[in-house]
Write an enzyme that holds these catalytic residues in place. Sequence first.
Site, PDB file in Angstrom:
ATOM      1  CG  ASP A   1      -1.950   1.051   1.191  1.00 29.98           C
ATOM      2  OD1 ASP A   1      -3.032   0.761   0.418  1.00 29.98           O
ATOM      3  OD2 ASP A   1      -2.020   2.128   1.629  1.00 29.98           O
TER       4      ASP A   1
ATOM      5  CD  GLU B   1       0.146   6.307   2.318  1.00 26.25           C
ATOM      6  OE1 GLU B   1      -0.364   7.438   2.193  1.00 26.25           O
ATOM      7  OE2 GLU B   1      -0.571   5.346   2.327  1.00 26.25           O
TER       8      GLU B   1
ATOM      9  CG  ASP C   1      -1.581   0.831  -3.762  1.00 27.78           C
ATOM     10  OD1 ASP C   1      -0.701   1.569  -3.149  1.00 27.78           O
ATOM     11  OD2 ASP C   1      -2.844   0.540  -3.420  1.00 27.78           O
TER      12      ASP C   1
ATOM     13  CG  HIS D   1      -4.405   8.297   5.511  1.00 29.78           C
ATOM     14  ND1 HIS D   1      -4.919   7.786   4.171  1.00 29.78           N
ATOM     15  CD2 HIS D   1      -5.189   9.149   5.959  1.00 29.78           C
ATOM     16  CE1 HIS D   1      -6.249   8.230   4.211  1.00 29.78           C
ATOM     17  NE2 HIS D   1      -6.231   8.987   5.313  1.00 29.78           N
TER      18      HIS D   1
ATOM     19  CG  ASP E   1      -3.080   2.881   5.154  1.00 28.66           C
ATOM     20  OD1 ASP E   1      -3.718   3.041   6.271  1.00 28.66           O
ATOM     21  OD2 ASP E   1      -3.042   3.896   4.429  1.00 28.66           O
TER      22      ASP E   1
END
Length: 341
Positions: free
Chosen positions: A126, A128, A226, A285, A290
């Site tokens: 996941d 960012e 993603d 986040h 996550d």
Amino acid sequence: MDEHKENIHTEDVNVKMSNTREEEKVKPCSRICPDEESAPQVSPSQSNSDFSHPVYKEIAQANGHINRMTKEELRIKLAALQLDTRGVKDVMKKRLKSHYKRQKLMQSPGEGGPTDTFYDYICVVDFEATCEEDNPSDFHHEIIEFPMVLINTHTLEIVDSFQEYVKPETNPQLSDFCVKLTGITQKMVDEAELFPEVLQRVVAWLQERELGTKYKYAILTDGAWDMSKFLNIQCRISRIRYPHFAKKWINIRKSYGNFYKVPRTQTKLSTMLEKLGLKYEGRPHSGLDDSRNIARIALRMLQDGCQLRVNERMHAGQLLSVPSSDPVEGAPPPHNPRSRD
């Protein structure tokens, strides 16, 4: 970054979803049965069964009885069987049906035994990425955190994790909104390395665990963004080819919706956790937190009898669905992608 991803524009990258109607018909967690409430999900070893065996009639009758149970009756029965009693009514029904299905098939010679898993390991990712509050359509999102959480599908445990921050190249200054949303500071990314160097360490980490060589594995994400959006754009910015091992993945939102029979509007990370009776652990986040919470959802689904399998892929820059009728293959051995130059 799950809810924020839904506000990201996709006009700036050649990613499209092919055959949307066909995608909605794909049921990654049910492979042959025409009626999932009356017929059980089958394991890979059962794929040639014709469902004529009497055990399937028994399972269908049990499913009918479970459908008529109240939430309290379901909770009492699950507790008596020493199964998890958390979750909404539909989740508990699915859990109890899966338990009875496994028990009946184990008791029936030649009918397959307990539910098989397609992979030895599932690797949750996941990302960012850099972002603005309004995410203008021409904004190029760059990966700033690369986390991975490894699930052993046989022991049903999180067994390892990886995390590194990444220095953005095109827009090196993080917005105040991005810092507040992700908790990633300017100092963290300034001290990090560029994406190609971080990706090399990701590949080494996967190789050290013999994924794709000794063990069969798959990538799992919370949605399509993603891989189809963030990784796709990042590889272009970094002038490297898209890594072959990440070209197919499990979109857990699709798998969750199909397995528990809920609309796509109920497949956000926070909603999936709530419906399963789980609470978010960590900082929302944060890519690593996550990923861990997505892994907890995947573990619960596996425990409830879902056969998680690849359901999306990238091909020629486009996002495509993987039909459940396709052969199940693990991700290839990880290697460092070649330069685009």
